[in-house]
Design an enzyme around this catalytic site. Structure first.
Site, PDB file in Angstrom:
ATOM      1  N   LYS A   1      -0.977  26.345  -8.460  1.00  0.00           N
ATOM      2  CA  LYS A   1      -2.378  27.077  -7.933  1.00  0.00           C
ATOM      3  C   LYS A   1      -2.529  27.197  -6.664  1.00  0.00           C
ATOM      4  CE  LYS A   1      -4.286  27.731 -12.097  1.00  0.00           C
ATOM      5  NZ  LYS A   1      -4.542  29.261 -12.646  1.00  0.00           N
TER       6      LYS A   1
ATOM      7  N   SER B   1       4.319  23.526 -14.551  1.00  0.00           N
ATOM      8  CA  SER B   1       3.307  24.338 -13.864  1.00  0.00           C
ATOM      9  C   SER B   1       2.292  23.066 -13.130  1.00  0.00           C
ATOM     10  CB  SER B   1       2.453  25.092 -14.757  1.00  0.00           C
ATOM     11  OG  SER B   1       1.681  24.368 -15.689  1.00  0.00           O
TER      12      SER B   1
END
Length: 451
Positions: free
Chosen positions: A67, A344
């Site tokens: 992110k 992720s």
């Protein structure tokens, strides 16, 4: 219903188009603050599948998730007036850390809205990354509530919104994962598996691969309890899910973004599983060259993948981070092919491991719960232990339902088996016993309430 973050889209810097060229430009910007994350071949998974399985280790970024890429790429492009007004975002936790890191590195004031369900570990890391430049505000029990509060803040203060996925600059930054993995492999991968929440990462990676490595297949995976992209593809546009399981907090998004949906729907392909057709998981052939598929993964399977990564590779993955690895058990992969799983994020709160182990055991068929109605006579419990339990069965929970009479009556009993096949003999012994036993269905309201 529109995404609450769309309310402020018109007052932000005009968005560029999501394209491979923009993703290349984003990669240059991001290189100022972070090194490329490792691409690690995993021998265990490679041996199990017959393929070359790599993990793209986004858990090793400065904020332990991909992110940071999108947050920094957006904020660094803001005009001076927008920077002076400060930034606002809503996040389930990881995007917030990226925004906090960017705010501190560029000395921009930011306010970050997170759901009250955001794990403490993520909240602590947001504060650590942002320092005095970030104010953390917890509101509502899901991302959408936090997003609505963030949108109201922007309307009230004139601050600049930093969307977690529904912005071309965010998606372009997240798409730089694909730039790196193509540079790190000697040849293009055959398949890239991407976890899906709001859809920005899949949109960015898919856009880049479609242009620069068109023969690479893609598989988007999302948790069964928050399959918002699947719902959008089935319905022909983003829809609001009526219910979301918050367990996979990094992917628990009630509605995917308009921009990610537009990109992903343009990839073609089809859904190979959704909530009403769970048996389709694993029955489809593997994605072919350049193809795109979406599928769902049961939360229990995700937990199993998390535990195996930790126990075998020493990798701490959060639930959303293990989504892509969990998918390997449900698809057939061409032997010798090269597969990249996007890990992720690794922001997992250690206090959650009890629930993670529980969900994994239930998914693997090793943990079962029963309502046992013991007869009102001495020795009933001893008879249950001697005549019903098998030699490899363990009682892990025993609680009388009637707390004012613990000597007799119904009890909630949790049993862990030595192997999944043990459930048949156990049920047979229960059927032959005078003690009344009722197995609780994991999907029943009673099961969720009692456990």
């Amino acid at each position: 219903m529109s995404d609450p973050l769309d309310v402020v889209a018109k007052v932000s810097t005009p968005q560029p188009e999501l394209s491979a060229d923009e993703i290349d430009a984003a990669a240059k910007r991001i290189s100022e603050i972070m090194e490329p994350t490792p691409l690690q071949r995993i021998e265990r998974l490679s041996a199990a599948t017959g393929a070359n399985i790599y993990l793209k280790r986004e858990d090793l970024t400065p904020v332990r998730s991909y992110k940071l890429r999108g947050a920094y790429n957006l904020i660094v492009q803001l005009e001076s007036a927008e920077r002076a007004a400060g930034v606002v975002t809503a996040s389930a936790g990881n995007h917030a850390q990226g925004v906090a890191f960017a705010c501190r590195s560029m000395q921009i004031q930011g306010r970050i809205y997170v759901p009250t369900t955001t794990p403490k570990q993520k909240r602590d890391r947001i504060r650590a990354h942002g320092g005095d430049f970030v104010e953390l505000i917890a509101v509502g029990d899901n991302f959408d509530a936090a997003a609505a509060a963030a949108a109201a803040d922007v309307e009230r203060t004139g601050a600049t919104m930093v969307p977690p996925f529904d912005d071309a600059r965010t998606a372009s930054g997240q798409g730089t994962v694909a730039v790196e993995l193509l540079e790190q492999l000697p040849t293009a991968p055959d398949l890239v598996i991407v976890p899906v929440g709001g859809g920005g990462c899949l949109a960015g990676i898919g856009t880049y691969l479609r242009d620069r490595s068109p023969a690479t297949a893609m598989l988007g995976v999302e948790p069964t309890g928050a399959a918002s992209m699947t719902a959008a593809l089935i319905e022909g546009g983003p829809v609001v899910l009526s219910e979301v399981d918050p367990f996979v907090d990094g992917a628990a998004v009630r509605r995917v973004g308009d921009l990610p949906y537009a990109a992903v729907s343009g990839f073609g392909g089809r859904v190979v599983s959704h909530a009403s057709l769970p048996l389709l998981i694993g029955t489809e052939p593997p994605p072919g060259a350049g193809s795109f598929r979406m599928m769902q993964i049961d939360e229990g399977a995700i937990c199993t993948a998390m535990l195996e990564l930790y126990q075998n590779e020493g990798v701490i993955a959060e639930p959303a981070g293990a989504l892509s690895v969990a998918a390997l058990a449900d698809i057939e992969i061409e032997p010798g092919s090269t597969v990249v799983c996007l890990l992720s994020g690794g922001n997992n709160d250690i206090s959650r491991y009890g629930e993670i182990i529980e969900r994994s055991l239930v998914h693997r068929g090793l943990k079962h719960y029963f309502l046992v109605d013991f007869p009102q006579e001495p020795g009933a419990l001893r008879r249950f232990l001697d005549e019903v339990l098998g030699p490899d069965d363990d009682i892990t929970l025993f609680e009388y339902i009637k707390r004012n009479n613990r000597e007799i009556g119904a009890a909630l009993v949790g049993i862990e088996l030595g192997e999944p096949a043990g459930i048949g003999p156990l049920l047979a012994r229960m059927a032959n016993s005078p003690i009344q036993c009722e197995q609780l269905d994991p999907d029943s309201p009673t099961y969720r309430y009692l456990t």
